[in-house]
Write a protein that holds these residues in place. Structure first.
Motif, PDB file in Angstrom:
ATOM      1  N   ILE A   1      43.334   7.540  48.857  1.00 18.00           N
ATOM      2  CA  ILE A   1      43.991   6.647  49.813  1.00 18.00           C
ATOM      3  C   ILE A   1      43.594   7.127  51.200  1.00 18.00           C
ATOM      4  O   ILE A   1      43.751   8.309  51.517  1.00 18.00           O
ATOM      5  CB  ILE A   1      45.526   6.665  49.670  1.00 18.00           C
ATOM      6  N   SER A   2      43.094   6.200  52.026  1.00 17.45           N
ATOM      7  CA  SER A   2      42.707   6.584  53.386  1.00 17.45           C
ATOM      8  C   SER A   2      43.097   5.496  54.368  1.00 17.45           C
ATOM      9  O   SER A   2      43.137   4.322  54.035  1.00 17.45           O
ATOM     10  CB  SER A   2      41.204   6.854  53.466  1.00 17.45           C
ATOM     11  N   GLY A   3      43.372   5.944  55.597  1.00 20.91           N
ATOM     12  CA  GLY A   3      43.696   5.013  56.665  1.00 20.91           C
ATOM     13  C   GLY A   3      43.230   5.554  57.997  1.00 20.91           C
ATOM     14  O   GLY A   3      43.176   6.774  58.200  1.00 20.91           O
ATOM     15  N   HIS A   4      42.889   4.640  58.891  1.00 26.67           N
ATOM     16  CA  HIS A   4      42.466   5.036  60.226  1.00 26.67           C
ATOM     17  C   HIS A   4      43.557   5.845  60.918  1.00 26.67           C
ATOM     18  O   HIS A   4      43.286   6.879  61.534  1.00 26.67           O
ATOM     19  CB  HIS A   4      42.121   3.789  61.049  1.00 26.67           C
ATOM     20  N   ASP A   5      44.822   5.380  60.829  1.00 25.92           N
ATOM     21  CA  ASP A   5      45.957   6.073  61.434  1.00 25.92           C
ATOM     22  C   ASP A   5      46.675   6.975  60.430  1.00 25.92           C
ATOM     23  O   ASP A   5      46.889   8.143  60.694  1.00 25.92           O
ATOM     24  CB  ASP A   5      46.955   5.073  62.020  1.00 25.92           C
TER      25      ASP A   5
END
Length: 176
Positions: A72-76
């Motif tokens: 799981i990845s996110g910019h923020d």
């Protein structure tokens, strides 16, 4: 982008269990130009890859549970829940540019604190795990890391965090 700039779901979805892949077929992926998966109340089971390239990987705006054996990845933030629990298995990786996991914890209905159980890897630029209000509980046998110059592995803005770190667990930060 199934819904506008979200890979899957809407801010009004509630009562759903969202499965991304399975332990039998782990290769599934969901990507949104803002958020990967969005819901109001629900559960996310991830065996594949979820990405929010402009904001958040998994965003639960009320109460939710996230079970991760994939990426799981996110910019923020990798995961941002208003309330709930995150379980990151040994094969799981959660990454956010600011926060790996951000738990707002505005008060669970059963008064249990927000909880993170980590056996995998959680990484954020500023915070590995950040609790905004009310503190929380972390069970760690994996790695929790903040990579930024002033980063903290685990932090609470208001409240206390109880950490149970096994001998195999690592909490690292580059902060002062």
């Amino acid at each position: 982008n199934q819904n506008g700039t979200n890979g899957y779901g809407t801010i009004n979805d509630k009562g759903n269990t969202i499965n991304v892949g399975s332990d039998v077929q782990p290769g599934a992926s969901v990507t949104g130009t803002d958020n990967g998966v969005v819901f109001l109340v629900g559960t996310v089971n991830n065996f594949g890859a979820i990405s929010g390239t402009g904001a958040i990987g998994v965003f639960g705006s009320s109460v939710g549970d996230v079970f991760n054996s994939g990426t799981i990845s996110g910019h923020d933030a990798g995961v941002n829940l208003a309330n709930g629990a995150v379980t990151n298995m040994s094969s799981g990786t959660i990454t956010g540019g600011i926060d790996g996991i951000f738990l707002q914890d505005f008060g669970l209905t059963n008064q249990d604190p927000a909880t993170v159980s980590n056996a995998g890897t959680v990484t954020g630029g500023t915070h590995g795990i950040l609790f905004q209000d009310g503190g929380g509980v972390v069970f760690n046998s994996g790695a929790i890391t903040a990579t930024g110059a002033n980063g903290t592995g685990i932090s609470a803005l208001n409240g206390t965090v109880t950490v149970s770190n096994s001998s195999a667990g690592v909490i690292q930060a580059n902060g002062a």
